[in-house]
Scaffold this motif. Structure first.
Motif, mmCIF file in Angstrom:
data_model
loop_
_atom_site.group_PDB
_atom_site.id
_atom_site.type_symbol
_atom_site.label_atom_id
_atom_site.label_comp_id
_atom_site.label_asym_id
_atom_site.label_seq_id
_atom_site.Cartn_x
_atom_site.Cartn_y
_atom_site.Cartn_z
ATOM 1 N N MET A 178 29.464 -26.305 30.257
ATOM 2 C CA MET A 178 30.841 -25.723 29.976
ATOM 3 C C MET A 178 32.522 -25.477 30.883
ATOM 4 N N TYR A 179 33.310 -26.407 30.461
ATOM 5 C CA TYR A 179 34.309 -26.917 31.097
ATOM 6 C C TYR A 179 35.947 -26.276 30.484
ATOM 7 N N ILE A 180 36.514 -26.268 31.375
ATOM 8 C CA ILE A 180 37.743 -25.288 30.901
ATOM 9 C C ILE A 180 38.750 -27.303 30.575
ATOM 10 N N ILE A 181 39.342 -27.369 29.949
ATOM 11 C CA ILE A 181 39.816 -29.136 29.845
ATOM 12 C C ILE A 181 41.801 -28.521 29.366
ATOM 13 N N VAL A 219 34.668 -27.126 35.982
ATOM 14 C CA VAL A 219 33.138 -26.946 35.385
ATOM 15 C C VAL A 219 33.023 -25.712 36.269
ATOM 16 N N LEU A 220 32.826 -24.872 35.087
ATOM 17 C CA LEU A 220 32.604 -22.838 34.862
ATOM 18 C C LEU A 220 31.542 -23.184 35.647
ATOM 19 N N ASP A 221 31.518 -21.678 35.992
ATOM 20 C CA ASP A 221 30.030 -21.561 37.036
ATOM 21 C C ASP A 221 29.374 -20.858 35.953
ATOM 22 N N LYS A 222 28.034 -19.966 36.153
ATOM 23 C CA LYS A 222 26.729 -19.476 35.905
ATOM 24 C C LYS A 222 27.695 -18.723 35.715
ATOM 25 N N ASP A 223 28.064 -17.295 36.138
ATOM 26 C CA ASP A 223 28.493 -16.191 36.111
ATOM 27 C C ASP A 223 30.409 -15.934 35.744
ATOM 28 N N ALA A 224 31.054 -16.935 35.004
ATOM 29 C CA ALA A 224 31.720 -17.321 33.839
ATOM 30 C C ALA A 224 32.045 -15.739 32.817
ATOM 31 N N PRO A 225 32.300 -14.565 33.020
ATOM 32 C CA PRO A 225 32.524 -13.920 31.732
ATOM 33 C C PRO A 225 33.209 -14.186 31.064
ATOM 34 N N LEU A 226 32.656 -13.983 29.629
ATOM 35 C CA LEU A 226 32.705 -14.141 28.174
ATOM 36 C C LEU A 226 34.179 -13.422 28.062
ATOM 37 N N GLN A 227 34.925 -12.671 28.715
ATOM 38 C CA GLN A 227 36.207 -12.994 28.552
ATOM 39 C C GLN A 227 37.219 -14.365 28.977
ATOM 40 N N LEU A 228 36.839 -14.516 29.566
ATOM 41 C CA LEU A 228 37.201 -16.188 30.732
ATOM 42 C C LEU A 228 37.155 -16.908 29.129
ATOM 43 N N ILE A 229 35.757 -17.568 28.463
ATOM 44 C CA ILE A 229 35.686 -18.082 27.739
ATOM 45 C C ILE A 229 35.923 -17.879 26.394
ATOM 46 N N GLY A 230 35.822 -16.180 26.734
ATOM 47 C CA GLY A 230 37.086 -15.928 24.974
ATOM 48 C C GLY A 230 38.039 -16.769 25.244
ATOM 49 N N LEU A 231 39.094 -16.220 26.029
ATOM 50 C CA LEU A 231 40.493 -16.712 26.494
ATOM 51 C C LEU A 231 40.562 -18.223 25.910
ATOM 52 N N PHE A 232 39.772 -18.761 26.175
ATOM 53 C CA PHE A 232 40.204 -20.623 26.033
ATOM 54 C C PHE A 232 39.295 -21.231 25.258
ATOM 55 N N GLY A 233 38.458 -20.466 24.698
ATOM 56 C CA GLY A 233 37.780 -21.020 23.687
ATOM 57 C C GLY A 233 37.858 -20.328 22.510
ATOM 58 N N PHE A 234 38.091 -19.523 22.357
ATOM 59 C CA PHE A 234 38.267 -18.250 20.638
ATOM 60 C C PHE A 234 39.575 -18.168 20.448
ATOM 61 N N GLN A 235 40.581 -18.466 21.358
ATOM 62 C CA GLN A 235 42.221 -17.942 21.363
ATOM 63 C C GLN A 235 42.733 -19.225 21.216
ATOM 64 N N THR A 236 43.772 -19.406 20.664
ATOM 65 C CA THR A 236 44.830 -20.757 20.547
ATOM 66 C C THR A 236 46.226 -20.709 20.620
ATOM 67 N N GLY A 237 46.153 -21.771 22.348
ATOM 68 C CA GLY A 237 47.363 -21.380 22.954
ATOM 69 C C GLY A 237 48.437 -22.561 22.071
ATOM 70 N N LYS A 238 48.731 -22.489 20.325
ATOM 71 C CA LYS A 238 49.304 -22.138 19.545
ATOM 72 C C LYS A 238 50.420 -20.723 20.193
ATOM 73 N N THR A 293 33.572 -24.082 45.349
ATOM 74 C CA THR A 293 32.620 -23.420 45.542
ATOM 75 C C THR A 293 31.441 -24.287 45.264
ATOM 76 N N LYS A 294 30.762 -23.416 45.530
ATOM 77 C CA LYS A 294 28.675 -23.539 45.687
ATOM 78 C C LYS A 294 27.927 -23.097 44.732
ATOM 79 N N GLU A 295 29.187 -22.716 43.801
ATOM 80 C CA GLU A 295 28.136 -21.778 42.799
ATOM 81 C C GLU A 295 27.519 -22.649 41.647
ATOM 82 N N GLU A 296 26.901 -22.380 40.854
ATOM 83 C CA GLU A 296 25.999 -23.310 39.846
ATOM 84 C C GLU A 296 26.720 -23.632 38.801
ATOM 85 N N PRO A 297 26.558 -24.810 38.700
ATOM 86 C CA PRO A 297 27.244 -24.673 37.242
ATOM 87 C C PRO A 297 26.788 -23.681 35.665
ATOM 88 N N MET A 298 27.351 -23.945 34.868
ATOM 89 C CA MET A 298 26.574 -22.994 33.621
ATOM 90 C C MET A 298 26.308 -24.268 32.931
#
Lengths: 226, 226
Positions: A13-16, A66-85, A140-145
């Protein structure tokens, strides 16, 4: 044919992110992999409808968080479900600028990779950008999601633009679901909303009255049953 | 720059197989990901020196076996460290023929995907084959092996042709290692040989006299200290 078998192909799970002329955008992707080691090159699959794609085409540069395992849905929602347009995603998240002057989201980011595009391949709905690694560091040393962790444990909805969206999967989930009319987030009672402390199995009608959409903050009255 | 950060890009462990004119070959790859969902397409990075690449170019077809977590080093060694130019790998492993008449390794295979190539992209040392999914099925309910699991837990050596080979990583491991002069397998005392019941930390000189190379079966006398 069992399309679920495609979920055994591992991905993360990445943010590009990219930018052009002082404007930035980014989005969630999972279709990304290192493809060569001499030199280090990665390939990323980017939806043709996305603003991020426009910026990558213009600048020839993109970075990966590279997102970590604890990345909240809010962050994933902002970058995954909304458009930068429509919104400026970078006004709502922590980021730094890479050496290539392209932003790197640092919220819940294990590590990042800075790249420059060397060639591309048309894949129909998506463009595949082959790029050379310019820089890579841990934050960080967190585990990737992994994508499967996101799907199974976080109970995230798969955006239709994702490379791994499976219609069958969406069909199976068409029970007890309510959609946020503001941002499109779907509350699925089978998964609850763990980031807001709502257990699996809680029906929409039993959510606290002050519960809000974990992605855009809309109230319960903005949801419709689907 | 910390190239280890590239290991946070998630990938799996697969056998890619192809064939032409009744001849088959296959090899381990980790650089593979689904890139679109309409239609379902995947991309695989294949080393230009490999026989598998020759067959894929000629037939326009390849299949993928998703290896499970318990896949032994022997299987990974056969398909990852030996060349089909010298041995017939399929005479030493279980397989079925897909609907596309291309073999699918079934040893320790969670699921498989049959594909046909739709386009390709030159990536220097590798060619990236974009292909459409023709068929996908589960064979077992085991958990897929990730590349990081293979690297960390199985203690596997990374073949130099792998897309994720990092010279720094190899340098760090240059202590107490012995190379099999027959197949190139490296016994690293820090990892032992778990598939043969040898614990981590066992020095080469303390291995039982009847211990053999887990990949090609050569005796201890065929090993040299490196």
């Amino acid at each position: 044919m069992n399309l679920d078998a495609l979920f055994s192909l591992n991905c993360g799970m990445y943010i590009i992110s990219s930018g052009y002329n002082g404007k930035y955008n980014g989005m969630i992707i999972n279709a990304l992999v290192q493809v060569t080691a001499f030199p280090n090159q990665i390939i990323a699959s980017v939806n043709k409808e996305s603003l991020t794609l426009e910026y990558i085409k213009k600048s020839g540069l993109y970075n990966i968080s590279v997102l970590d395992k604890d990345a909240p849905l809010q962050l994933i929602g902002l970058f995954g479900f909304q458009t930068g347009k429509k919104i400026d995603k970078f006004s709502k998240s922590q980021f730094i600028l890479g050496k290539n002057k392209i932003p790197i989201v640092t919220d819940h980011t294990v590590s990042y990779v800075e790249t420059k595009v060397v060639s591309k391949l048309d894949a129909g709905t998506h463009v595949l950008f082959l790029s050379e690694v310019l820089e890579s560091e841990f934050l960080t040393k967190e585990e990737p999601m992994t994508y499967n962790y996101y799907r199974d444990v976080k109970g995230g909805k798969v955006p239709r633009t994702a490379a791994t969206f499976h219609p069958e999967e969406a069909d199976k989930a068409e029970i007890e679901r309510h959609r946020c009319t503001v941002c499109g987030y779907i509350y699925d009672s089978r998964y609850g909303d763990p980031d807001s402390g709502i257990d699996c199995g809680v029906l929409f009608k039993d959510l606290p009255e002050d519960w809000v959409c974990p992605i855009c903050g809309a109230g319960k009255d903005k949801f419709v049953k689907i």
